[in-house]
Design a protein around this motif. Sequence first.
Motif, PDB file in Angstrom:
ATOM      1  N   ASP A  65      26.575  -1.989  15.446  1.00 56.09           N
ATOM      2  CA  ASP A  65      27.290  -3.181  15.014  1.00 56.09           C
ATOM      3  C   ASP A  65      26.284  -4.240  14.579  1.00 56.09           C
ATOM      4  O   ASP A  65      25.139  -4.277  15.043  1.00 56.09           O
ATOM      5  CB  ASP A  65      28.151  -3.716  16.156  1.00 56.09           C
ATOM      6  CG  ASP A  65      29.330  -2.797  16.466  1.00 56.09           C
ATOM      7  OD1 ASP A  65      29.758  -2.077  15.542  1.00 56.09           O
ATOM      8  OD2 ASP A  65      29.795  -2.801  17.616  1.00 56.09           O
ATOM      9  N   ALA A  66      26.745  -5.146  13.692  1.00 55.56           N
ATOM     10  CA  ALA A  66      25.838  -6.157  13.139  1.00 55.56           C
ATOM     11  C   ALA A  66      25.262  -7.048  14.231  1.00 55.56           C
ATOM     12  O   ALA A  66      24.085  -7.419  14.175  1.00 55.56           O
ATOM     13  CB  ALA A  66      26.588  -6.993  12.104  1.00 55.56           C
ATOM     14  N   PHE A  67      26.067  -7.390  15.232  1.00 54.23           N
ATOM     15  CA  PHE A  67      25.562  -8.296  16.260  1.00 54.23           C
ATOM     16  C   PHE A  67      24.467  -7.634  17.098  1.00 54.23           C
ATOM     17  O   PHE A  67      23.549  -8.308  17.578  1.00 54.23           O
ATOM     18  CB  PHE A  67      26.707  -8.810  17.143  1.00 54.23           C
ATOM     19  CG  PHE A  67      27.204  -7.850  18.191  1.00 54.23           C
ATOM     20  CD1 PHE A  67      26.678  -7.873  19.476  1.00 54.23           C
ATOM     21  CD2 PHE A  67      28.195  -6.931  17.891  1.00 54.23           C
ATOM     22  CE1 PHE A  67      27.132  -6.997  20.446  1.00 54.23           C
ATOM     23  CE2 PHE A  67      28.656  -6.052  18.849  1.00 54.23           C
ATOM     24  CZ  PHE A  67      28.122  -6.077  20.132  1.00 54.23           C
ATOM     25  N   LEU A  68      24.537  -6.301  17.245  1.00 55.27           N
ATOM     26  CA  LEU A  68      23.477  -5.599  17.968  1.00 55.27           C
ATOM     27  C   LEU A  68      22.190  -5.541  17.150  1.00 55.27           C
ATOM     28  O   LEU A  68      21.091  -5.645  17.702  1.00 55.27           O
ATOM     29  CB  LEU A  68      23.935  -4.191  18.325  1.00 55.27           C
ATOM     30  CG  LEU A  68      24.877  -4.062  19.521  1.00 55.27           C
ATOM     31  CD1 LEU A  68      25.309  -2.610  19.705  1.00 55.27           C
ATOM     32  CD2 LEU A  68      24.223  -4.585  20.798  1.00 55.27           C
ATOM     33  N   ILE A  69      22.337  -5.382  15.852  1.00 57.97           N
ATOM     34  CA  ILE A  69      21.156  -5.390  14.980  1.00 57.97           C
ATOM     35  C   ILE A  69      20.481  -6.755  15.038  1.00 57.97           C
ATOM     36  O   ILE A  69      19.255  -6.862  15.157  1.00 57.97           O
ATOM     37  CB  ILE A  69      21.548  -5.036  13.538  1.00 57.97           C
ATOM     38  CG1 ILE A  69      22.063  -3.590  13.475  1.00 57.97           C
ATOM     39  CG2 ILE A  69      20.353  -5.223  12.601  1.00 57.97           C
ATOM     40  CD1 ILE A  69      22.585  -3.198  12.110  1.00 57.97           C
ATOM     41  N   ARG A  70      21.297  -7.829  14.978  1.00 58.39           N
ATOM     42  CA  ARG A  70      20.724  -9.181  15.065  1.00 58.39           C
ATOM     43  C   ARG A  70      20.038  -9.387  16.414  1.00 58.39           C
ATOM     44  O   ARG A  70      18.950  -9.969  16.494  1.00 58.39           O
ATOM     45  CB  ARG A  70      21.814 -10.230  14.857  1.00 58.39           C
ATOM     46  CG  ARG A  70      22.392 -10.272  13.448  1.00 58.39           C
ATOM     47  CD  ARG A  70      23.200 -11.534  13.233  1.00 58.39           C
ATOM     48  NE  ARG A  70      24.346 -11.607  14.137  1.00 58.39           N
ATOM     49  CZ  ARG A  70      25.561 -11.154  13.836  1.00 58.39           C
ATOM     50  NH1 ARG A  70      25.778 -10.577  12.660  1.00 58.39           N
ATOM     51  NH2 ARG A  70      26.560 -11.271  14.693  1.00 58.39           N
ATOM     52  N   ALA A  71      20.674  -8.933  17.490  1.00 63.85           N
ATOM     53  CA  ALA A  71      20.093  -9.087  18.818  1.00 63.85           C
ATOM     54  C   ALA A  71      18.769  -8.340  18.928  1.00 63.85           C
ATOM     55  O   ALA A  71      17.794  -8.858  19.490  1.00 63.85           O
ATOM     56  CB  ALA A  71      21.078  -8.587  19.877  1.00 63.85           C
ATOM     57  N   LEU A  72      18.715  -7.123  18.397  1.00 66.04           N
ATOM     58  CA  LEU A  72      17.490  -6.340  18.453  1.00 66.04           C
ATOM     59  C   LEU A  72      16.373  -7.018  17.671  1.00 66.04           C
ATOM     60  O   LEU A  72      15.224  -7.114  18.142  1.00 66.04           O
ATOM     61  CB  LEU A  72      17.748  -4.937  17.913  1.00 66.04           C
ATOM     62  CG  LEU A  72      16.551  -3.986  17.919  1.00 66.04           C
ATOM     63  CD1 LEU A  72      16.031  -3.777  19.332  1.00 66.04           C
ATOM     64  CD2 LEU A  72      16.924  -2.647  17.282  1.00 66.04           C
ATOM     65  N   LEU A  73      16.693  -7.504  16.465  1.00 60.17           N
ATOM     66  CA  LEU A  73      15.684  -8.178  15.654  1.00 60.17           C
ATOM     67  C   LEU A  73      15.196  -9.453  16.336  1.00 60.17           C
ATOM     68  O   LEU A  73      13.996  -9.766  16.318  1.00 60.17           O
ATOM     69  CB  LEU A  73      16.250  -8.499  14.275  1.00 60.17           C
ATOM     70  CG  LEU A  73      16.477  -7.299  13.347  1.00 60.17           C
ATOM     71  CD1 LEU A  73      17.174  -7.741  12.061  1.00 60.17           C
ATOM     72  CD2 LEU A  73      15.153  -6.609  13.025  1.00 60.17           C
ATOM     73  N   ALA A  74      16.107 -10.190  16.958  1.00 59.35           N
ATOM     74  CA  ALA A  74      15.721 -11.404  17.675  1.00 59.35           C
ATOM     75  C   ALA A  74      14.814 -11.071  18.853  1.00 59.35           C
ATOM     76  O   ALA A  74      13.798 -11.735  19.090  1.00 59.35           O
ATOM     77  CB  ALA A  74      16.966 -12.153  18.157  1.00 59.35           C
ATOM     78  N   GLY A  75      15.178 -10.039  19.591  1.00 54.85           N
ATOM     79  CA  GLY A  75      14.360  -9.633  20.725  1.00 54.85           C
ATOM     80  C   GLY A  75      12.976  -9.167  20.311  1.00 54.85           C
ATOM     81  O   GLY A  75      11.975  -9.453  20.987  1.00 54.85           O
ATOM     82  N   ALA A  91      24.580 -13.469  20.883  1.00 53.72           N
ATOM     83  CA  ALA A  91      25.277 -14.478  20.081  1.00 53.72           C
ATOM     84  C   ALA A  91      24.428 -15.018  18.929  1.00 53.72           C
ATOM     85  O   ALA A  91      24.875 -15.923  18.219  1.00 53.72           O
ATOM     86  CB  ALA A  91      25.725 -15.636  20.974  1.00 53.72           C
ATOM     87  N   VAL A  92      23.234 -14.501  18.720  1.00 56.38           N
ATOM     88  CA  VAL A  92      22.379 -15.041  17.663  1.00 56.38           C
ATOM     89  C   VAL A  92      22.935 -14.653  16.299  1.00 56.38           C
ATOM     90  O   VAL A  92      23.517 -13.578  16.124  1.00 56.38           O
ATOM     91  CB  VAL A  92      20.918 -14.539  17.807  1.00 56.38           C
ATOM     92  CG1 VAL A  92      20.309 -15.018  19.111  1.00 56.38           C
ATOM     93  CG2 VAL A  92      20.834 -13.029  17.691  1.00 56.38           C
ATOM     94  N   GLY A  93      22.758 -15.548  15.327  1.00 52.64           N
ATOM     95  CA  GLY A  93      23.172 -15.279  13.954  1.00 52.64           C
ATOM     96  C   GLY A  93      21.975 -14.955  13.086  1.00 52.64           C
ATOM     97  O   GLY A  93      20.820 -14.997  13.536  1.00 52.64           O
ATOM     98  N   TRP A  94      22.247 -14.654  11.820  1.00 50.62           N
ATOM     99  CA  TRP A  94      21.143 -14.309  10.924  1.00 50.62           C
ATOM    100  C   TRP A  94      20.197 -15.484  10.717  1.00 50.62           C
ATOM    101  O   TRP A  94      18.977 -15.285  10.570  1.00 50.62           O
ATOM    102  CB  TRP A  94      21.698 -13.832   9.581  1.00 50.62           C
ATOM    103  CG  TRP A  94      22.289 -12.456   9.635  1.00 50.62           C
ATOM    104  CD1 TRP A  94      23.593 -12.108   9.437  1.00 50.62           C
ATOM    105  CD2 TRP A  94      21.598 -11.234   9.921  1.00 50.62           C
ATOM    106  NE1 TRP A  94      23.767 -10.755   9.586  1.00 50.62           N
ATOM    107  CE2 TRP A  94      22.557 -10.180   9.880  1.00 50.62           C
ATOM    108  CE3 TRP A  94      20.270 -10.911  10.215  1.00 50.62           C
ATOM    109  CZ2 TRP A  94      22.217  -8.855  10.114  1.00 50.62           C
ATOM    110  CZ3 TRP A  94      19.934  -9.593  10.459  1.00 50.62           C
ATOM    111  CH2 TRP A  94      20.900  -8.580  10.401  1.00 50.62           C
ATOM    112  N   ALA A  95      20.716 -16.711  10.706  1.00 47.89           N
ATOM    113  CA  ALA A  95      19.839 -17.878  10.581  1.00 47.89           C
ATOM    114  C   ALA A  95      18.910 -17.983  11.789  1.00 47.89           C
ATOM    115  O   ALA A  95      17.723 -18.308  11.654  1.00 47.89           O
ATOM    116  CB  ALA A  95      20.678 -19.149  10.439  1.00 47.89           C
TER     117      ALA A  95
END
Length: 260
Positions: free
Chosen positions: A3-13, A121-125
């Motif tokens: 899911d997109a939110f998991l991809i964002r979370a992984l990239l943030a981490g 909860a992180v977004g692409w920004a």
Amino acid sequence: MMDAFLIRALLAGLAVALAAGPLGVFVVWRRMAYFGDATAHAAILGIALALGLSLPLVAGVLVAALAIGAAAAALSDRGHAADTALGVLSHGALAAGLVAVALSGGARVDLTAFLFGDILAVGWADVAVMWAGAAGVVALIGWRWSRLLTATVSDELAVSDGIDPRREKLILTLAMALTVAVSIKVVGALLIGAMLIIPAATARAWARSPEVMALWAVIVAACAVGAGLWASWTFDIPAGPGVVCAAAAAFALSLGLRRP
């Protein structure tokens, strides 16, 4: 497909891992764990500052972390009183920040997310800002790497080589403030210190050189991010603490597998 939110979370981490890895080795070598906590706890003051002045949260966190970090750097040179002074500064900044947030409109802010992180909860920004900050930390440490190493080994050796140890400590303070600003949404103010210390402490058992230790610290932190997110998804636990627990498990494993 993730899911997109998991991809964002992984990239943030992974951004946090990239920043915390090389910085963490200096935190471990210079025994700056309490210094790191003081800087991280200042993030809550930064949130209050951002709310009061209608600034972006990252900007407020960065300003507050720099201010407290500079104060902590000054106090850390005062002999046996340093630990006490840092303790007062660390807990005082956290308490003052919580009070300030409450007085400046805390109803609009989920403090739990900033204390313990809310990586899901992180977004692409947010991801873009985190990677920009992480790149800044890596560039700063890479630029000063040899000087930071010399100042870490010995202040006297640094001075003899024409290096100002106080300037190098201020550079570490700037890097730490950037890391706090990058990490606040991922692991939260109360757990940022863990991501600085645990991966570096784990890597220390295996590394044969400072550069290899920094690389392994990044790898351990990145693996902890992946394992923490998997545990959060699988067992429905908070992601930030899950990441830190995974890092702690890696440290415990390294103790059993340490080379003689």
